[in-house]
Design an enzyme around this catalytic site. Structure first.
Site, mmCIF file in Angstrom:
data_model
loop_
_atom_site.group_PDB
_atom_site.id
_atom_site.type_symbol
_atom_site.label_atom_id
_atom_site.label_comp_id
_atom_site.label_asym_id
_atom_site.label_seq_id
_atom_site.Cartn_x
_atom_site.Cartn_y
_atom_site.Cartn_z
ATOM 1 N N CYS A 130 -4.469 -7.149 -4.726
ATOM 2 C CA CYS A 130 -4.280 -7.123 -5.632
ATOM 3 C C CYS A 130 -3.541 -7.870 -6.387
ATOM 4 O O CYS A 130 -3.654 -8.151 -7.360
ATOM 5 C CB CYS A 130 -3.652 -5.059 -6.181
ATOM 6 N N GLN A 157 5.744 -4.395 -8.326
ATOM 7 C CA GLN A 157 4.399 -3.688 -7.745
ATOM 8 C C GLN A 157 4.376 -2.200 -8.189
ATOM 9 O O GLN A 157 5.326 -1.465 -7.754
ATOM 10 C CB GLN A 157 3.994 -3.417 -6.859
ATOM 11 N N GLY A 161 -0.464 1.105 -5.838
ATOM 12 C CA GLY A 161 -0.728 0.517 -4.609
ATOM 13 C C GLY A 161 -0.516 0.037 -3.496
ATOM 14 O O GLY A 161 -1.530 -0.332 -2.635
ATOM 15 N N LYS A 218 -0.008 -12.833 2.033
ATOM 16 C CA LYS A 218 -0.819 -12.824 1.525
ATOM 17 C C LYS A 218 -1.361 -13.893 -0.081
ATOM 18 O O LYS A 218 -2.155 -14.414 -0.287
ATOM 19 C CB LYS A 218 -1.829 -11.723 0.729
ATOM 20 N N ARG A 240 8.105 -3.026 -5.259
ATOM 21 C CA ARG A 240 7.684 -2.137 -5.273
ATOM 22 C C ARG A 240 8.567 -1.104 -6.106
ATOM 23 O O ARG A 240 9.452 -1.046 -6.267
ATOM 24 C CB ARG A 240 7.260 -1.090 -4.229
ATOM 25 N N HIS A 247 0.414 -2.950 -12.257
ATOM 26 C CA HIS A 247 1.385 -4.744 -11.727
ATOM 27 C C HIS A 247 1.561 -5.449 -12.776
ATOM 28 O O HIS A 247 0.746 -6.183 -13.252
ATOM 29 C CB HIS A 247 0.496 -5.465 -10.414
HETATM 30 N N1 LIG Z 1 -4.937 1.021 -4.170
HETATM 31 C C1 LIG Z 1 -4.414 -0.304 -4.470
HETATM 32 O O1 LIG Z 1 -4.356 -0.763 -5.764
HETATM 33 C C2 LIG Z 1 -4.929 -1.662 -3.756
HETATM 34 C C3 LIG Z 1 -5.281 -2.555 -4.496
HETATM 35 C C4 LIG Z 1 -6.642 -3.814 -3.635
HETATM 36 C C5 LIG Z 1 -7.200 -2.591 -2.201
HETATM 37 N N2 LIG Z 1 -6.706 -1.843 -1.889
HETATM 38 C C6 LIG Z 1 -6.589 -1.526 -0.659
HETATM 39 O O2 LIG Z 1 -7.899 -0.700 -0.451
HETATM 40 C C7 LIG Z 1 -8.376 -0.067 0.683
HETATM 41 C C8 LIG Z 1 -7.558 1.615 0.118
HETATM 42 O O3 LIG Z 1 -6.841 2.168 -0.369
HETATM 43 P P1 LIG Z 1 -6.244 2.994 -1.648
HETATM 44 O O4 LIG Z 1 -5.328 3.267 -2.636
HETATM 45 O O5 LIG Z 1 -7.208 3.249 -2.211
HETATM 46 O O6 LIG Z 1 -6.049 4.051 -0.210
HETATM 47 P P2 LIG Z 1 -5.946 6.125 0.073
HETATM 48 O O7 LIG Z 1 -5.839 6.728 -0.992
HETATM 49 O O8 LIG Z 1 -5.803 6.239 0.887
HETATM 50 O O9 LIG Z 1 -7.426 6.277 0.594
HETATM 51 C C9 LIG Z 1 -7.997 5.400 1.853
HETATM 52 C C10 LIG Z 1 -9.824 6.203 1.811
HETATM 53 O O10 LIG Z 1 -9.275 5.657 3.406
HETATM 54 C C11 LIG Z 1 -10.218 6.805 3.970
HETATM 55 N N3 LIG Z 1 -10.246 6.395 5.021
HETATM 56 C C12 LIG Z 1 -9.102 6.901 6.059
HETATM 57 N N4 LIG Z 1 -9.598 7.003 7.627
HETATM 58 C C13 LIG Z 1 -10.796 6.771 7.113
HETATM 59 C C14 LIG Z 1 -11.656 6.629 8.350
HETATM 60 N N5 LIG Z 1 -11.305 7.004 9.853
HETATM 61 N N6 LIG Z 1 -12.781 6.780 8.054
HETATM 62 C C15 LIG Z 1 -13.450 6.485 6.480
HETATM 63 N N7 LIG Z 1 -12.448 6.757 5.949
HETATM 64 C C16 LIG Z 1 -11.511 6.685 6.050
HETATM 65 C C17 LIG Z 1 -9.776 7.750 3.271
HETATM 66 O O11 LIG Z 1 -10.677 8.824 3.668
HETATM 67 P P3 LIG Z 1 -9.724 10.636 3.563
HETATM 68 O O12 LIG Z 1 -9.664 10.781 2.289
HETATM 69 O O13 LIG Z 1 -10.747 11.030 4.397
HETATM 70 O O14 LIG Z 1 -8.503 10.402 4.488
HETATM 71 C C18 LIG Z 1 -9.474 7.615 1.714
HETATM 72 O O15 LIG Z 1 -11.044 7.276 0.887
HETATM 73 C C19 LIG Z 1 -6.901 -0.930 1.530
HETATM 74 O O16 LIG Z 1 -7.397 -1.569 2.109
HETATM 75 C C20 LIG Z 1 -6.055 -1.437 0.741
HETATM 76 O O17 LIG Z 1 -5.330 -2.815 0.854
HETATM 77 C C21 LIG Z 1 -5.437 -1.120 -2.400
#
Ligand SMILES: NC(=O)c1ccc[n+]([C@@H]2O[C@H](COP(=O)([O-])OP(=O)(O)OC[C@H]3O[C@@H](n4cnc5c(N)ncnc54)[C@H](OP(=O)(O)O)[C@@H]3O)[C@@H](O)[C@H]2O)c1
Length: 337
Positions: A130, A157, A161, A218, A240, A247
């Site tokens: 991001c 950030q 995130g 990264k 953070r 961000h």
């Molecule tokens: N947040 C940001 O600003 C941002 C920006 C860029 C990239 N990302 C990337 O996007 C990804 C997700 O980030 P997020 O912020 O959305 O995280 P999050 O809110 O913690 O959500 C994680 C998601 O992954 C699912 N998950 C966890 N374990 C799993 C499994 N074993 N099988 C299938 N699904 C599973 C969770 O499902 P449950 O609800 O069932 O646990 C939830 O839907 C990460 O790789 C992160 O680095 C995030």
């Protein structure tokens, strides 16, 4: 009748996954069917897509199907394991994790910067970090015009995130400190995040032998790959801050050719996906930018300490342009091509 597409969202219940659903609805992404995957603990929960109930499928190998587009946001472990399985069935995986970003055979794409790389995919396209996305959107027009040699960036950030659970931890900590009770035990952040600033991202195993963090590394490497220029030197400090969403970045740029602030503003104004503030007091803030698709640039000024230098203040919604929206835009480019 125009074509419609079968779409999967892997990690649908997370901070980014929910934004995928919102983007699909808001941008009228042409879906025939949407299948929502999450962990097995979310199996059977119901979310709504385009007003229709959609039951969460617990992700397992035998449940991988063929989709036109599979949007992944469930962390790098899941992407490493499952993105190739979805890609093998046909269609395109657009992955938000870091799993495939630096893989030489996987394009790393920001549509405003390197849309031409999309066509090189072999089933998986990576969405950058991001912090990198919003920085390269702002740098691209300046690089094309004047050749960027060096970037020093400090990030501010948002808590979102770090995911949905991080936001809960932040809100609970703020509440406890405001009402003067004992804050709950920390599970996500290494230090107090409420009313504080933490120069450590990611929150676990952050530091590399050279003292930079994984997030900073990264930004350094992804910028070179997206801009197609390994000579650009980027030196980041990622922090953070107790902001819920979006961000902000203070970016200092050195260029081969001199650009005045007025010239830089004119270039940014013409560039896709950017809203530039022309007066110093009209700078963007994360609260105002949350929910917006564009990357906002303000405080554009010449750096008086070097011959060819500029300062920028860049703000974008990290879950939208920094994640879900960028991935949806990649799919929209594929659909249009
Ligand atoms: N947040 C940001 O600003 C941002 C920006 C860029 C990239 N990302 C990337 O996007 C990804 C997700 O980030 P997020 O912020 O959305 O995280 P999050 O809110 O913690 O959500 C994680 C998601 O992954 C699912 N998950 C966890 N374990 C799993 C499994 N074993 N099988 C299938 N699904 C599973 C969770 O499902 P449950 O609800 O069932 O646990 C939830 O839907 C990460 O790789 C992160 O680095 C995030």
């Amino acid at each position: 009748m125009s074509k419609t597409y079968r779409v999967a969202i892997v990690g649908a219940t997370g901070a980014v996954g929910l934004k995928f659903i919102e983007c699909i609805e808001r941008r009228k992404f042409p879906v025939s069917e949407v299948v929502l995957y999450a962990s097995e603990k979310s199996e059977g929960k119901v979310l709504h897509v385009n007003g229709k109930p959609c039951r969460i499928v617990g992700l397992r190998k035998e449940r991988v199907e063929k989709f036109d587009f599979a949007f992944f946001s469930a962390g790098s472990g899941i992407s490493t394991q499952y993105a190739p399985l979805f890609a093998e069935k046909g269609g395109v995986v657009v992955d938000n994790s870091s799993a495939w970003r630096m893989d030489p055979g996987t394009p790393l794409v920001v549509p405003e910067v390197n849309p031409q790389d999309i066509a090189k995919h072999k089933g998986i396209i990576a969405n950058p970090n991001c912090s990198t996305i919003q920085m390269v959107v702002a740098l691209k027009p300046l690089h094309d015009a004047a050749g960027i040699t060096r970037v020093v960036v400090s990030t501010y950030q948002a808590v979102s995130g770090a995911g949905g659970r991080a936001l809960e931890e932040f809100e609970n900590e703020v509440h406890a400190l405001v009402v003067n009770t004992t804050p709950p035990k920390r599970a996500i952040f290494p230090r107090q995040i409420a009313f504080n600033a933490i120069a450590q991202i990611p929150q676990k195993d952050a530091f590399l032998p050279n003292g930079y963090t994984g997030e900073e590394h990264k930004m350094i490497e992804e910028t070179k790959k997206i801009m197609g220029d390994p000579s650009i030197r980027v030196s980041p400090t990622c922090v953070r801050v107790p902001v819920k969403n979006s961000h902000s970045e203070s970016i200092n740029v050195e260029t081969l050719k001199k650009l005045t602030a007025a010239e830089a503003i004119a270039l940014l104004r013409k560039a896709p996906g950017i809203v530039v503030s022309e007066t110093p007091g009209d700078f963007p803030t994360p609260a105002e930018v949350s929910g917006r698709d564009e990357t906002f640039v303000g405080r554009v000024r010449e750096d008086w300490t070097v011959p060819n230098g500029l300062h920028l203040w860049v703000v974008a919604d990290n879950i939208l342009k920094g994640a879900a929206l960028n991935a949806i835009q990649i799919a929209e480019v594929i659909i249009r091509s």
